[in-house]
Design a protein around this motif. Structure first.
Motif: not given
Length: 180
Positions: A8-11, A16, A63, A93, A125, A127, A130-131
């Motif tokens: 996931y690049a963003s939740l 953040d 996300g 990110s 990151p 956020q 975001a992993r």
């Protein structure tokens, strides 16, 4: 290793460290306009360090879900692949331009529309959730064992033992042939 990974690049709905909160649907217009091929995969947001390509980018209830492939012909990508596989690197990110945002209580900013330019593999990151997903080594091992079983020649029964002291195998009558 083949360089593939997901994560996931963003939740959505999670602040953040810069106090931005991404709203569901914020990426929709950008993804429709650019598609996965139009979003760059970089190392640490450095435009001089492209390291692969995005295979899919989609919003789900959590996300921005991503699937990517590192270009293992690139030295940096081979290094990143090694770090991903051992668990030393797992951050993602987003690099974007804000299209529409609303101030929220507590000094937060709700990002309602984002023009996504790039997604980077990063050490830290902004956020924290975001992993990149940890590779599932168990299912890979199971898949390899299953493939080996399918590819192996059929097993034949072992011939009777001729070692001294071994018991003879049971002798079964031969099937009779009938012709009509």
């Amino acid at each position: 290793m083949d360089g593939h990974f997901t994560g996931y690049a963003s939740l959505f709905g999670v602040p953040d460290l810069g106090r931005d909160v991404v709203a569901p649907g914020a990426f929709a217009a950008s993804l429709a306009a650019r598609g996965a091929a139009g979003i760059r995969m970089l190392w640490q947001h450095d435009p001089a360090e492209p390291v692969g390509r995005w295979l899919s980018l989609r919003e789900d209830s959590r996300g921005l879900r991503v699937a990517g492939q590192l270009n293992l012909a690139v030295q940096r990508a081979r290094e990143l692949d090694a770090l991903l596989r051992e668990g030393s690197l797992d951050g993602l990110s987003i690099g974007f331009r804000t299209v529409r945002a609303q101030p929220q209580r507590g000094g937060l900013r709700r990002l309602e529309a984002i023009d996504l330019w790039e997604i980077s593999l990063v050490t830290f990151p902004l956020q924290t959730g975001a992993r990149i997903a940890a590779p599932d080594r168990t299912s890979l091992a199971q898949d390899l064992h299953a493939l080996a079983r399918r590819m192996a020649p059929p097993r034949r029964p072992a011939p009777p033992s001729t070692r001294p002291g071994s018991r003879p195998a049971a002798i079964l009558p031969a099937p009779s042939a009938r012709f009509a």
